[in-house]
Write an enzyme that holds these catalytic residues in place. Structure first.
Site, PDB file in Angstrom:
ATOM      1  N   LEU A   1       0.815  -1.221   0.000  1.00  0.00           N
ATOM      2  CA  LEU A   1       0.000   0.000   0.000  1.00  0.00           C
ATOM      3  C   LEU A   1       0.853   1.277   0.000  1.00  0.00           C
ATOM      4  O   LEU A   1       0.336   2.366  -0.186  1.00  0.00           O
ATOM      5  CB  LEU A   1      -0.967   0.015   1.189  1.00  0.00           C
ATOM      6  CG  LEU A   1      -2.154  -0.960   1.078  1.00  0.00           C
ATOM      7  CD1 LEU A   1      -2.909  -1.043   2.400  1.00  0.00           C
ATOM      8  CD2 LEU A   1      -3.114  -0.522  -0.035  1.00  0.00           C
ATOM      9  N   SER A  50     -14.038   3.352   9.713  1.00  0.00           N
ATOM     10  CA  SER A  50     -14.067   2.863  11.095  1.00  0.00           C
ATOM     11  C   SER A  50     -14.845   3.781  12.018  1.00  0.00           C
ATOM     12  O   SER A  50     -14.826   5.006  11.864  1.00  0.00           O
ATOM     13  CB  SER A  50     -12.631   2.764  11.610  1.00  0.00           C
ATOM     14  OG  SER A  50     -12.595   2.689  13.017  1.00  0.00           O
ATOM     15  N   GLU A  76     -13.836   4.554  14.753  1.00  0.00           N
ATOM     16  CA  GLU A  76     -12.831   5.410  15.400  1.00  0.00           C
ATOM     17  C   GLU A  76     -12.866   6.830  14.835  1.00  0.00           C
ATOM     18  O   GLU A  76     -12.348   7.751  15.437  1.00  0.00           O
ATOM     19  CB  GLU A  76     -11.439   4.816  15.223  1.00  0.00           C
ATOM     20  CG  GLU A  76     -11.136   3.671  16.163  1.00  0.00           C
ATOM     21  CD  GLU A  76     -11.074   4.106  17.614  1.00  0.00           C
ATOM     22  OE1 GLU A  76     -10.242   4.944  17.964  1.00  0.00           O
ATOM     23  OE2 GLU A  76     -11.888   3.593  18.408  1.00  0.00           O
ATOM     24  N   TYR A  94      -4.561   6.957  14.090  1.00  0.00           N
ATOM     25  CA  TYR A  94      -5.317   5.965  13.318  1.00  0.00           C
ATOM     26  C   TYR A  94      -6.651   6.547  12.869  1.00  0.00           C
ATOM     27  O   TYR A  94      -7.030   6.455  11.693  1.00  0.00           O
ATOM     28  CB  TYR A  94      -5.543   4.710  14.180  1.00  0.00           C
ATOM     29  CG  TYR A  94      -6.528   3.738  13.584  1.00  0.00           C
ATOM     30  CD1 TYR A  94      -6.118   2.809  12.640  1.00  0.00           C
ATOM     31  CD2 TYR A  94      -7.886   3.749  13.954  1.00  0.00           C
ATOM     32  CE1 TYR A  94      -7.024   1.914  12.070  1.00  0.00           C
ATOM     33  CE2 TYR A  94      -8.791   2.864  13.389  1.00  0.00           C
ATOM     34  CZ  TYR A  94      -8.351   1.956  12.455  1.00  0.00           C
ATOM     35  OH  TYR A  94      -9.258   1.083  11.892  1.00  0.00           O
ATOM     36  N   LYS A 118      -7.439 -10.347  23.944  1.00  0.00           N
ATOM     37  CA  LYS A 118      -6.469 -10.380  25.046  1.00  0.00           C
ATOM     38  C   LYS A 118      -7.145 -10.953  26.290  1.00  0.00           C
ATOM     39  O   LYS A 118      -6.582 -11.788  26.992  1.00  0.00           O
ATOM     40  CB  LYS A 118      -5.961  -8.958  25.307  1.00  0.00           C
ATOM     41  CG  LYS A 118      -4.923  -8.847  26.397  1.00  0.00           C
ATOM     42  CD  LYS A 118      -4.369  -7.421  26.429  1.00  0.00           C
ATOM     43  CE  LYS A 118      -3.477  -7.206  27.651  1.00  0.00           C
ATOM     44  NZ  LYS A 118      -2.966  -5.827  27.708  1.00  0.00           N
TER      45      LYS A 118
END
Ligand code: GDR
Length: 333
Positions: free
Chosen positions: A57, A127, A129, A151, A194
């Site tokens: 990319l 996203s 986000e 991000y 996690k």
């Protein structure tokens, strides 16, 4: 036979999407970067019919060559640095891949173009986000963006670039604003996996505690296997558009812990969890909750796996694989 090119083929969503599209009769190609990429073998085993194509990319000529070689009907741009916490440490690289990578992939699609009567369709993995410090709850396609990490900022760039190529060049380019989506294939760095993996190890006596950061943030967690169907549906529409993909439910990390520990047969999670400031973020996204009404009505998409089923699926998968590792006598991590 339709042909699809997927970037980010070694990630959770790339792996789900490759299998989903193969099930729909597609010939699937995955873009892979780097010499001897360690995950190439895993995806090849999981999707035996998948063809891997080299490209990066960060390198437009390699993307043009890949699109020329594959001649895809559909391109799914899932490749990104996707770990929010890492993006604070590698902000420039995140902008380069998660942000500019979208522009390069769109350029490759625009330049190669596809057949006149069958132009290439493009999907961008946007996203939740991007909503960051949310302006309203729940968040929908019209909610203003306020990203809180490098991000998130890079994803906003990718999102607007996709819109711009749609408007400027009449590309069939759609964005899915996907809220968190998890499953047994989620990377161990993300909080859900996690927790379920550490919990399986606690249950087996291989680990004592889980060190976590902020337990008060809330996320709208769905199952990744459900969400790749929404990506595909977007590219089957006559008109390109943007869609929120979410469950509409939100839970804090604490609630995730409560449910996971209950499923594993514990009354109380608190003795097993410690706070480690290394996992706190310089700026946090406190609450996400998506309104996927548009995807439900226009795409006729809805999530199938509930929150509790998701947690159980992830815990049981981790328990089985940790148990198998222990039986094979693999060294303790
Ligand atoms: P997120 O996912 O940042 O929402 O982005 P992540 O699972 O990393 O964090 C969720 C929340 O959990 C809190 N948290 C911790 N997170 C991690 N990773 N590790 C910890 O130890 C920990 N302790 C607490 C975080 O602070 C955060 O609030 C994911 C990614 O997949 C993105 O790529 C994607 O775009 C969005 O979901 C939708």
């Amino acid at each position: 036979m339709k042909r699809a090119l997927i970037t980010g083929i070694t990630g959770q969503d790339g792996r789900h999407l490759a299998q989903f599209l193969a099930g729909k009769g597609y010939q699937v190609f995955g873009l892979i970067h780097g010499q001897a990429n360690p995950k190439a073998q895993l995806v090849a085993e999981e999707s035996p019919a998948l063809d891997l194509v080299e490209g990066d990319l960060r390198d437009l000529p390699s993307l043009i060559a890949a699109v020329e070689q594959v001649q895809p009907d559909e391109v799914y741009n899932l490749g990104a640095i996707s770990f929010v916490q890492l993006s604070f440490k590698q902000a420039e690289l995140t902008a380069e891949i998660t942000g500019l990578g979208v522009l390069r992939m769109l350029e490759a699609v625009r330049i190669v173009g596809g057949m006149e009567n069958n132009p290439i369709r493009f999907y961008q993995a946007s996203s939740s986000e991007m909503f960051g410090k949310v302006r309203e709850t729940p968040q929908n396609e019209g909610t203003p963006f306020h990203p809180r990490s490098p991000y998130g900022v890079a994803k906003v760039f990718g999102h607007y670039t996709t819109m711009n190529y749609r408007e400027a060049y009449d590309l069939h380019a759609s964005s899915g604003i996907l809220f968190n989506h998890e499953g047994p294939r989620r990377g161990l760095e993300f909080v859900t996996r996690k927790i379920t993996n550490s919990l399986a190890r606690i249950k087996l006596g291989l680990q004592d505690r889980i060190s976590l950061g902020n337990l008060d943030s809330a996320r709208d967690w769905g199952y990744a296997g459900d969400y790749v169907e929404a990506m595909w549906l977007m590219l089957q529409q006559d008109e390109p558009d943007d869609y929120v993909v979410a469950t509409g439910e939100t839970h804090t990390i604490r609630e995730f812990l409560e449910v996971a520990f209950r499923i594993a047969g514990y009354d109380d999670w608190e003795p097993y969890v410690t706070h480690d400031t290394r996992f706190d973020r310089p700026a946090e996204v406190d609450l996400l909750m998506g309104d996927a009404t548009k995807a439900r009505t226009k795409l006729r998409w809805k999530p199938k796996v509930s929150f509790e089923e998701l947690v159980r699926m992830m815990y049981e998968s981790d328990l089985a694989s940790e148990q198998a590792n222990a039986e094979r006598g693999l060294p303790r991590r």
